[in-house]
Design an enzyme around this catalytic site. Sequence first.
Site, PDB file in Angstrom:
ATOM      1  N   GLY A  23       8.977  22.784  34.017  1.00 30.84           N
ATOM      2  CA  GLY A  23       7.723  22.279  33.461  1.00 30.84           C
ATOM      3  C   GLY A  23       7.989  21.654  32.102  1.00 30.84           C
ATOM      4  O   GLY A  23       8.970  22.007  31.432  1.00 30.84           O
ATOM      5  N   GLN A  53       6.027  18.502  23.741  1.00 35.22           N
ATOM      6  CA  GLN A  53       7.462  18.815  23.691  1.00 35.22           C
ATOM      7  C   GLN A  53       8.331  17.577  23.529  1.00 35.22           C
ATOM      8  O   GLN A  53       9.497  17.675  23.163  1.00 35.22           O
ATOM      9  CB  GLN A  53       7.895  19.581  24.956  1.00 35.22           C
ATOM     10  CG  GLN A  53       7.323  20.982  25.015  1.00 35.22           C
ATOM     11  CD  GLN A  53       7.808  21.715  26.257  1.00 35.22           C
ATOM     12  OE1 GLN A  53       7.256  21.553  27.326  1.00 35.22           O
ATOM     13  NE2 GLN A  53       8.847  22.511  26.104  1.00 35.22           N
ATOM     14  N   CYS A  94      11.523  28.494  27.732  1.00 35.80           N
ATOM     15  CA  CYS A  94      10.866  27.251  27.348  1.00 35.80           C
ATOM     16  C   CYS A  94      11.929  26.251  26.914  1.00 35.80           C
ATOM     17  O   CYS A  94      12.863  26.621  26.191  1.00 35.80           O
ATOM     18  CB  CYS A  94       9.906  27.517  26.194  1.00 35.80           C
ATOM     19  SG  CYS A  94       9.033  26.051  25.630  1.00 35.80           S
ATOM     20  N   LEU A  95      11.787  25.001  27.353  1.00 35.78           N
ATOM     21  CA  LEU A  95      12.774  23.984  26.980  1.00 35.78           C
ATOM     22  C   LEU A  95      12.796  23.750  25.470  1.00 35.78           C
ATOM     23  O   LEU A  95      13.785  23.256  24.942  1.00 35.78           O
ATOM     24  CB  LEU A  95      12.498  22.672  27.725  1.00 35.78           C
ATOM     25  CG  LEU A  95      12.796  22.718  29.233  1.00 35.78           C
ATOM     26  CD1 LEU A  95      12.274  21.461  29.926  1.00 35.78           C
ATOM     27  CD2 LEU A  95      14.289  22.890  29.493  1.00 35.78           C
ATOM     28  N   HIS A 121       1.586  28.233  31.136  1.00 32.30           N
ATOM     29  CA  HIS A 121       2.532  28.019  30.030  1.00 32.30           C
ATOM     30  C   HIS A 121       2.415  26.582  29.505  1.00 32.30           C
ATOM     31  O   HIS A 121       2.379  26.347  28.294  1.00 32.30           O
ATOM     32  CB  HIS A 121       3.949  28.324  30.547  1.00 32.30           C
ATOM     33  CG  HIS A 121       5.065  28.048  29.588  1.00 32.30           C
ATOM     34  ND1 HIS A 121       5.910  29.040  29.120  1.00 32.30           N
ATOM     35  CD2 HIS A 121       5.514  26.888  29.029  1.00 32.30           C
ATOM     36  CE1 HIS A 121       6.804  28.496  28.306  1.00 32.30           C
ATOM     37  NE2 HIS A 121       6.599  27.195  28.242  1.00 32.30           N
ATOM     38  N   GLU A 122       2.339  25.612  30.439  1.00 25.77           N
ATOM     39  CA  GLU A 122       2.269  24.197  30.030  1.00 25.77           C
ATOM     40  C   GLU A 122       0.933  23.871  29.364  1.00 25.77           C
ATOM     41  O   GLU A 122       0.887  23.138  28.370  1.00 25.77           O
ATOM     42  CB  GLU A 122       2.504  23.264  31.219  1.00 25.77           C
ATOM     43  CG  GLU A 122       3.838  23.421  31.929  1.00 25.77           C
ATOM     44  CD  GLU A 122       5.037  23.499  31.002  1.00 25.77           C
ATOM     45  OE1 GLU A 122       5.018  22.890  29.921  1.00 25.77           O
ATOM     46  OE2 GLU A 122       6.003  24.209  31.371  1.00 25.77           O
ATOM     47  N   HIS A 168       0.936  24.797  25.859  1.00 29.31           N
ATOM     48  CA  HIS A 168       1.597  23.810  24.994  1.00 29.31           C
ATOM     49  C   HIS A 168       0.593  22.782  24.466  1.00 29.31           C
ATOM     50  O   HIS A 168       0.701  22.316  23.333  1.00 29.31           O
ATOM     51  CB  HIS A 168       2.695  23.061  25.762  1.00 29.31           C
ATOM     52  CG  HIS A 168       4.045  23.734  25.749  1.00 29.31           C
ATOM     53  ND1 HIS A 168       4.735  23.993  24.588  1.00 29.31           N
ATOM     54  CD2 HIS A 168       4.833  24.176  26.758  1.00 29.31           C
ATOM     55  CE1 HIS A 168       5.902  24.571  24.892  1.00 29.31           C
ATOM     56  NE2 HIS A 168       5.986  24.705  26.203  1.00 29.31           N
TER      57      HIS A 168
HETATM   58 NI    NI Z   1       7.564  25.552  27.300  1.00 35.67          NI
END
Ligand code: NI
Length: 183
Positions: A46, A51, A95-96, A137-138, A141
């Site tokens: 995701g 991000q 998380c990225l 989660h997304e 963000h």
């Molecule tokens: Ni994340």
Amino acid sequence: MTLRSILIHPDPRLKKVADPVTEFSEDLRRIADDMLDTMYAAPGIGLAGPQIGLMKRLIVLDCVKDRDAPPRPLAMVNPVVTWSSEERSVYEEGCLSIPEQFAEVTRPAEVRVRWQDVTGAEQEEQFSGLWATCVQHEIDHLNGKLFIDYLTPLKRQLITRKMEKLKRERARDGLKPEPKDEM
Ligand code: NI
């Protein structure tokens, strides 16, 4: 395809509330495609606009884990959770933007989400399992919230310090992490 660079926590853009998308342009479709490419390349399951420094309410995800199953790339514009289950589930999230850090987060096990696709058409679907975790989660963000915000201040501080160190190291010698299930 253009891979976008992913912001690493701490970064003020990751703490901001993203703006609604109002124009369903060719640009939007291109950015969604870039985000999917960036997510798959990471690899991750995701990715949210902030991000990559895009302060718009756009997320992409694909939580198909079976290598033999066809991929299901989803791009959601202006996503909203319209219903969440009483039942909770716990998942070890990553998380990225917080590479190599994982922690258990408790969230509703199932959610119904309404969104627009890149053409502006309304969509609604109920998600469970990893899809439910990931979509929540997304959407977090988009509201400037990270999974570490669910942890104790002490744990959060510890991870933030590690990220500051990682950013210094990466700036110095361009180290690449090997992520798993990051979103
Ligand atoms: Ni994340």
